[in-house]
Design a protein around this motif. Structure first.
Motif, PDB file in Angstrom:
ATOM      1  N   LEU A 801       0.828  -1.202   0.000  1.00 34.86           N
ATOM      2  CA  LEU A 801       0.000   0.000   0.000  1.00 34.86           C
ATOM      3  C   LEU A 801       0.863   1.254   0.000  1.00 34.86           C
ATOM      4  O   LEU A 801       1.916   1.290   0.657  1.00 34.86           O
ATOM      5  CB  LEU A 801      -0.887   0.028   1.249  1.00 34.86           C
ATOM      6  N   PRO A 802       0.431   2.294  -0.702  1.00 34.34           N
ATOM      7  CA  PRO A 802       1.145   3.570  -0.609  1.00 34.34           C
ATOM      8  C   PRO A 802       0.869   4.222   0.742  1.00 34.34           C
ATOM      9  O   PRO A 802      -0.146   3.942   1.380  1.00 34.34           O
ATOM     10  CB  PRO A 802       0.534   4.387  -1.755  1.00 34.34           C
ATOM     11  N   PRO A 803       1.746   5.100   1.204  1.00 33.75           N
ATOM     12  CA  PRO A 803       1.496   5.780   2.486  1.00 33.75           C
ATOM     13  C   PRO A 803       0.286   6.706   2.372  1.00 33.75           C
ATOM     14  O   PRO A 803      -0.012   7.242   1.302  1.00 33.75           O
ATOM     15  CB  PRO A 803       2.791   6.562   2.720  1.00 33.75           C
ATOM     16  N   SER A 804      -0.426   6.867   3.494  1.00 33.00           N
ATOM     17  CA  SER A 804      -1.598   7.740   3.492  1.00 33.00           C
ATOM     18  C   SER A 804      -1.785   8.331   4.876  1.00 33.00           C
ATOM     19  O   SER A 804      -1.724   7.617   5.881  1.00 33.00           O
ATOM     20  CB  SER A 804      -2.855   6.970   3.090  1.00 33.00           C
ATOM     21  N   HIS A 805      -2.023   9.629   4.921  1.00 31.13           N
ATOM     22  CA  HIS A 805      -2.222  10.321   6.189  1.00 31.13           C
ATOM     23  C   HIS A 805      -3.580  10.006   6.798  1.00 31.13           C
ATOM     24  O   HIS A 805      -3.741   9.960   8.019  1.00 31.13           O
ATOM     25  CB  HIS A 805      -2.078  11.830   5.980  1.00 31.13           C
ATOM     26  N   ASP A 806      -4.581   9.813   5.951  1.00 32.98           N
ATOM     27  CA  ASP A 806      -5.960   9.654   6.431  1.00 32.98           C
ATOM     28  C   ASP A 806      -6.521   8.263   6.207  1.00 32.98           C
ATOM     29  O   ASP A 806      -7.714   8.047   6.420  1.00 32.98           O
ATOM     30  CB  ASP A 806      -6.870  10.669   5.728  1.00 32.98           C
ATOM     31  N   GLY A 807      -5.707   7.333   5.785  1.00 33.19           N
ATOM     32  CA  GLY A 807      -6.214   6.007   5.478  1.00 33.19           C
ATOM     33  C   GLY A 807      -6.601   5.886   4.025  1.00 33.19           C
ATOM     34  O   GLY A 807      -6.642   6.864   3.266  1.00 33.19           O
ATOM     35  N   ASP A 843     -21.494   1.996   1.978  1.00 30.63           N
ATOM     36  CA  ASP A 843     -21.068   1.492   0.673  1.00 30.63           C
ATOM     37  C   ASP A 843     -20.581   0.055   0.844  1.00 30.63           C
ATOM     38  O   ASP A 843     -19.567  -0.205   1.500  1.00 30.63           O
ATOM     39  CB  ASP A 843     -19.953   2.386   0.140  1.00 30.63           C
ATOM     40  N   ALA A 844     -21.304  -0.888   0.240  1.00 31.36           N
ATOM     41  CA  ALA A 844     -20.970  -2.306   0.399  1.00 31.36           C
ATOM     42  C   ALA A 844     -19.816  -2.742  -0.495  1.00 31.36           C
ATOM     43  O   ALA A 844     -19.404  -3.899  -0.438  1.00 31.36           O
ATOM     44  CB  ALA A 844     -22.201  -3.163   0.098  1.00 31.36           C
ATOM     45  N   ASN A 845     -19.279  -1.841  -1.306  1.00 27.20           N
ATOM     46  CA  ASN A 845     -18.250  -2.212  -2.270  1.00 27.20           C
ATOM     47  C   ASN A 845     -16.861  -1.727  -1.868  1.00 27.20           C
ATOM     48  O   ASN A 845     -15.944  -1.762  -2.687  1.00 27.20           O
ATOM     49  CB  ASN A 845     -18.604  -1.630  -3.640  1.00 27.20           C
ATOM     50  N   VAL A 846     -16.711  -1.267  -0.640  1.00 31.09           N
ATOM     51  CA  VAL A 846     -15.457  -0.642  -0.254  1.00 31.09           C
ATOM     52  C   VAL A 846     -15.037  -1.131   1.129  1.00 31.09           C
ATOM     53  O   VAL A 846     -15.863  -1.439   1.986  1.00 31.09           O
ATOM     54  CB  VAL A 846     -15.602   0.899  -0.258  1.00 31.09           C
ATOM     55  N   LEU A 847     -13.720  -1.223   1.327  1.00 31.81           N
ATOM     56  CA  LEU A 847     -13.117  -1.483   2.629  1.00 31.81           C
ATOM     57  C   LEU A 847     -12.238  -0.286   2.990  1.00 31.81           C
ATOM     58  O   LEU A 847     -11.717   0.404   2.108  1.00 31.81           O
ATOM     59  CB  LEU A 847     -12.268  -2.754   2.604  1.00 31.81           C
ATOM     60  N   TRP A 848     -12.067  -0.066   4.280  1.00 33.82           N
ATOM     61  CA  TRP A 848     -11.241   1.054   4.737  1.00 33.82           C
ATOM     62  C   TRP A 848     -10.033   0.519   5.468  1.00 33.82           C
ATOM     63  O   TRP A 848     -10.166  -0.310   6.376  1.00 33.82           O
ATOM     64  CB  TRP A 848     -12.056   1.946   5.666  1.00 33.82           C
ATOM     65  N   ILE A 849      -8.866   0.988   5.046  1.00 32.11           N
ATOM     66  CA  ILE A 849      -7.637   0.678   5.770  1.00 32.11           C
ATOM     67  C   ILE A 849      -7.259   1.933   6.543  1.00 32.11           C
ATOM     68  O   ILE A 849      -6.832   2.934   5.959  1.00 32.11           O
ATOM     69  CB  ILE A 849      -6.490   0.262   4.826  1.00 32.11           C
ATOM     70  N   PRO A 850      -7.471   1.951   7.862  1.00 35.05           N
ATOM     71  CA  PRO A 850      -7.206   3.168   8.647  1.00 35.05           C
ATOM     72  C   PRO A 850      -5.742   3.557   8.593  1.00 35.05           C
ATOM     73  O   PRO A 850      -4.860   2.720   8.353  1.00 35.05           O
ATOM     74  CB  PRO A 850      -7.622   2.758  10.064  1.00 35.05           C
ATOM     75  N   PRO A 851      -5.450   4.834   8.822  1.00 32.93           N
ATOM     76  CA  PRO A 851      -4.046   5.264   8.844  1.00 32.93           C
ATOM     77  C   PRO A 851      -3.282   4.532   9.937  1.00 32.93           C
ATOM     78  O   PRO A 851      -3.775   4.343  11.050  1.00 32.93           O
ATOM     79  CB  PRO A 851      -4.136   6.776   9.135  1.00 32.93           C
ATOM     80  N   GLY A 852      -2.087   4.079   9.580  1.00 30.41           N
ATOM     81  CA  GLY A 852      -1.262   3.369  10.544  1.00 30.41           C
ATOM     82  C   GLY A 852      -1.494   1.875  10.586  1.00 30.41           C
ATOM     83  O   GLY A 852      -0.752   1.164  11.258  1.00 30.41           O
ATOM     84  N   SER A 854      -0.820  -1.173   9.017  1.00 28.59           N
ATOM     85  CA  SER A 854       0.142  -1.564   7.991  1.00 28.59           C
ATOM     86  C   SER A 854      -0.256  -2.876   7.323  1.00 28.59           C
ATOM     87  O   SER A 854      -0.949  -3.714   7.902  1.00 28.59           O
ATOM     88  CB  SER A 854       1.529  -1.707   8.619  1.00 28.59           C
ATOM     89  N   GLY A 855       0.249  -3.022   6.104  1.00 27.90           N
ATOM     90  CA  GLY A 855       0.074  -4.264   5.370  1.00 27.90           C
ATOM     91  C   GLY A 855      -1.347  -4.455   4.888  1.00 27.90           C
ATOM     92  O   GLY A 855      -2.294  -3.894   5.422  1.00 27.90           O
ATOM     93  N   LEU A 856      -1.488  -5.257   3.834  1.00 31.09           N
ATOM     94  CA  LEU A 856      -2.819  -5.623   3.340  1.00 31.09           C
ATOM     95  C   LEU A 856      -2.743  -7.039   2.808  1.00 31.09           C
ATOM     96  O   LEU A 856      -1.930  -7.354   1.935  1.00 31.09           O
ATOM     97  CB  LEU A 856      -3.280  -4.674   2.236  1.00 31.09           C
TER      98      LEU A 856
END
Length: 880
Positions: A801-807, A843-852, A854-856
């Protein structure tokens, strides 16, 4: 906490700190009208708790309501967890630090579209235990939960040690068929008192049945949940009725849940609410295997992982337009202060006429110390402006708004002799010699007998006027929310706007690393019939059932009671995924013959959080698993030779086809009865059911060796599952249905059945799957998307994953696949692309990876359907 003060109605003790009476809520320092936002620690990363709480406080709301989900803390029988994201005590302490009150809602049942309504899944393993009843087995388990949760709340009660101002027992019990409401609520109340809860104990009614929600138990205060049509003109008289009913008990109207739109919230406020708690203002996420099943569908659907109903803060923390509406309403409440908090609802003494759709019976509040606060809702949409005539004065009202108009309000508390006869806009600040209004249309103000009209303000351009020695200022709503202070000459100072954050462009990820290994399975033994997953120790997760079945001479199978998500493979052929909430399914197997392998992978999406009798898996407390698989040995039409009872049918009873009686008594019940004999287990299929019908089964005929005289049973058959199971023997079946002149097209079919037996089971609970997903994985092969899979095939993928401040928001793009994701050591959720049941929530088509986090890691499973299973691309976007 540096807040004003209050006490509790008739049952208040001096050290309690909170008081409730017919005029409102009193804290230690005085009365307050409370705006409350739902905010759930269990639906957010712990790292974001403080920011979300601060965001609620900045909205002007002064309180949060917080469910405590029992099954989030008791993860297995007797295994408790209050660490990390489960540290509710730390969340409550943060709420206090951020200056917020808390209404704590420990259940035991919470609903909240959460797995099982927070009732642990294993409760259903005890057939004697009856959830939400005054029943010793259930109450023993509740005691174990309350022994854990209630001390945490007692230690943090207002005003001594924390922010908790009320504790809610149960949740909308008036929706549920509780046999002894008084006994049940008394038991819960006694436990709360035993643990030292001294703040008000409340119980909310979901459909207006105050006694049904509280059992009329002394010391349990009724609260109301309202979910009206926002555009209904009839909201006010309904709400005023409950305010009057509660006032007769010397209690305030506490609205513990309602819609999120502030136009509606203003109407509730004007109708007498002292607490207004819209659900769900601050959204979140159902991480892992925690969503519920069975919400508001046809008849059920699955709750999405994004838990969002359009509140003023999105699941990822973005503020929506309603956030500014909240800030303006909060300013009105703060400006009027105790005068508003001690107000009494009334119907305006002078008529209000409008040229736009409005309330059928407008509400006003008689302010303490004199004057009214009148709500004038404009129920039209668009950007137009309508005209209302109030006290004979025409005023402008913007479409889709509900200004709270002061009428005949004494100005003495703000250092001015005289009366504010009328103002057509929200009063958002007042001081010596100056009144400040918020409006997007022209503002009419009458002070004493002097009237002025202030032009519509624009953002950054306040409008001013004077009347009777007062300076009047009109601000656009965008400026009103930033108002810091106002001088006597009408000069205003605004807070600097927060800098807008630039959203990054979406990224298409096409590279991943495929693991060589698949997740291990825990052996779960051999069983004659398929057991429930919960009996195998799987309360969240999935299990696999395997057997070999001889299908010689068998054309179809009957699957009964399967839930939630069933991937069935027979003789090497994967079948389309079954997600029917336990509804009986016929499966064509004519191409399979002789001994064949049968495999079923069954995944729990979630347990029902409502109690819906139409399908087995929609019942509260229902268990999950494969159900029972039957071979259909023989099929016979049994639509004829039914005796008719009722209407004017005489003796001997006429014989007709099922539903074939002719009568003028349309809609009245008529009963059809016949004897059915079967040498094996069987299923009666009532084809063509439209309306629910009553079916009773009893032993029939003379006593013989093969006759079963089972107890007389009565059930309701619905169109969603028109099947009646029958053991071997002779049965007298009675079908009672509303009469329809055309017969309704009913047919009856009898299927003789043999069970498919000798199952070998394995289990993969959520802990096992999460452990595998988050451990290092050697032997990976790089793959380039799109990735095609066979139906039933699975692939474990690791993704950078690329880095992201807000997830990051992850949107898997594909066909006929289910994708489960893990990041930061947790399951973040699941996405289902292709043939699938209905979803509700966000939205049933999306997942959220919170900031911090790591990994997916992704588990991708192909499913049979009209298209080839394929993961085409992973789309990542900022969650700003």
């Amino acid at each position: 906490m540096s807040h004003p003060t209050t006490t509790l109605g008739q049952d208040t003790t001096p050290d309690q700190g909170i008081a409730l009476d017919a005029r409102g809520i009193r804290f230690e320092g005085g009365p307050r009208l409370v705006l409350c936002a739902s905010l759930f620690y269990f639906r957010l990363p712990r790292e974001q708790w403080r920011a979300r709480l601060a965001q609620v406080r900045a909205s002007g709301y002064t309180c949060v309501d917080v469910y405590l989900p029992w099954n989030f803390h008791e993860t297995a029988p007797g295994r408790w967890s209050f660490e990390g994201r489960r540290d509710v005590a730390a969340f409550l302490d943060l709420a206090q630090e951020e200056g917020l009150y808390v209404i704590a809602r420990p259940g035991p049942y919470i609903c909240s579209e959460w797995d099982g309504g927070a009732l642990p899944a294993w409760l259903g393993l005890d057939p004697q235990l009856r959830v939400r009843q005054h029943e010793p087995r259930f109450l023993d388990r509740v005691t174990a939960w309350f022994d854990q949760a209630l001390p945490l709340l007692a230690e943090r009660q207002y005003p001594a040690n924390g922010p908790v101002i009320m504790v809610q027992l149960e949740n909308e019990l008036d929706f549920f068929d509780c046999e002894d409401r008084t006994g049940y609520l008394t038991a819960l109340r006694d436990q709360a008192v035993r643990h030292g809860i001294t703040v008000p104990l409340i119980a909310c009614s979901g459909q207006g049945d105050l006694e049904g929600a509280t059992g009329d138990v002394p010391g349990v205060v009724p609260a109301c949940n309202f979910y009206p049509d926002d555009d209904s003109p009839h909201i006010e008289p309904e709400v005023r009725r409950y305010a009057e009913l509660l006032a007769e008990r010397d209690l305030p109207l506490l609205i513990t849940e309602t819609n999120r739109r502030h136009r509606t919230l203003r109407r509730l406020l004007a109708s007498g609410a002292s607490l207004i708690a819209p659900y769900l203002q601050s959204s979140g996420w159902n991480f892992g295997y925690t969503p519920s099943a069975g919400n508001w569908g046809r008849p059920g659907n699955l709750m999405s992982h994004g838990y969002d109903f359009g509140g003023y803060v999105s699941s990822t923390g973005t503020e929506r337009p309603e956030y500014a509406e909240a800030q303006i309403l909060a300013r009105v409440i703060d400006t009027l202060g105790p005068r508003l908090a001690l107000s009494v609802p009334t119907v305006p003494h002078t008529p209000v006429t409008t040229d736009f759709p409005t309330s059928s019976s407008p509400s006003a509040l008689r302010l303490d110390g004199g004057g009214l606060l009148l709500a004038v809702p404009h129920l039209g949409t668009g950007t137009g402006t309508g005209t209302a005539v109030v006290n004979g004065v025409p005023v402008a009202v913007a479409a889709d708004s509900c200004p709270l108009m002061p009428v005949d309000v004494p100005l003495g508390p703000w250092g001015h002799e005289g009366t504010l006869t009328l103002a057509s806009a929200d009063l958002v600040a007042a001081g010596e010699g100056v009144l400040v209004f918020s409006s997007e249309v022209p503002v009419t103000v009458v002070v004493g007998d002097t009237g002025v009209e202030i032009p519509a303000p624009e953002a950054g351009t306040p409008q001013r006027a004077t009347a009777a020695g007062l300076t009047l200022v009109a601000l656009a709503p965008a400026d009103a929310v930033r108002l810091r202070s106002t001088d006597r000459d009408g000069s205003v100072r605004l807070h600097e706007p927060s800098p807008a954050r630039q959203a990054s462009a979406p990224v298409a990820v096409r590279r991943a690393r495929r693991r060589a290994d698949t997740a291990p399975e825990r052996a779960a033994g051999r069983h004659e019939l398929p057991p429930t997953l919960e009996s195998l120790g799987v309360y969240r997760g999935r299990g696999t059932y395997r057997t070999t079945a001889d299908l010689t001479g068998v054309d179809e199978l009957l699957l009964v009671g399967a839930s939630d998500i069933v991937d069935l493979t027979i003789a090497g052929r994967a079948r389309p995924t079954i997600a029917g909430f336990g509804a009986t399914r016929r499966i064509d197997v004519r191409e399979a013959t002789g001994p064949v392998d049968v495999e079923a992978v069954v995944e729990i999406w979630g347990h029902a959080n409502f109690d819906d009798a139409r399908l087995p898996a929609l019942r509260l407390g229902a268990l999950r698993g494969l159900g029972t698989l039957w071979k259909v040995r023989e099929t016979a039409d049994v639509s004829a030779l039914w005796e008719v009872h009722g209407h004017w049918a005489g003796r001997p009873a006429p014989l007709r086809e099922l539903g074939g009686w002719s009568s003028t008594r349309v809609g009245l019940p008529v009963t059809y009865t016949r004897e059915i004999r079967t040498s094996t287990a069987a299923a009666l299929h009532l084809k063509g059911v439209v309306e629910p019908m009553r079916v009773s089964v009893g032993g029939g005929g003379p006593h013989t060796a093969d006759t079963v005289h089972e107890p007389h049973t009565v059930d309701t058959v619905h169109a969603e599952d028109p099947w009646v199971p029958l053991p071997a023997g002779t049965h007298r079946i009675s079908v009672t249905l509303p009469h329809h002149p055309s017969g309704g097209g009913l047919r009856a079919e009898l299927l003789a059945l043999d069970p498919v037996t000798d199952w070998t089971c394995s289990a993969q609970d959520d802990d096992l799957l999460t452990g595998f997903a988050t451990e290092a994985a050697p032997g990976q092969e790089e793959v380039l998307l799109p990735l095609a899979l066979a139906p039933g095939e699975e692939a474990w993928l690791d993704v950078d994953l690329p880095p992201s401040h807000d997830g990051l928001l992850l949107r898997p793009d594909g066909t006929q696949i289910r994708v489960t994701g893990w990041a930061g050591g947790e399951c973040v959720g699941r996405v289902w692309a292709g043939d699938r049941p209905d979803f509700s929530g966000g939205d049933a088509n999306v997942l959220w990876i919170p900031p911090g986090w790591s990994g997916l890691t992704l588990l991708v499973r192909g499913a049979a359907g009209h298209e080839v299973p394929e993961l085409r691309v992973l789309r990542l976007e900022s969650s700003d």
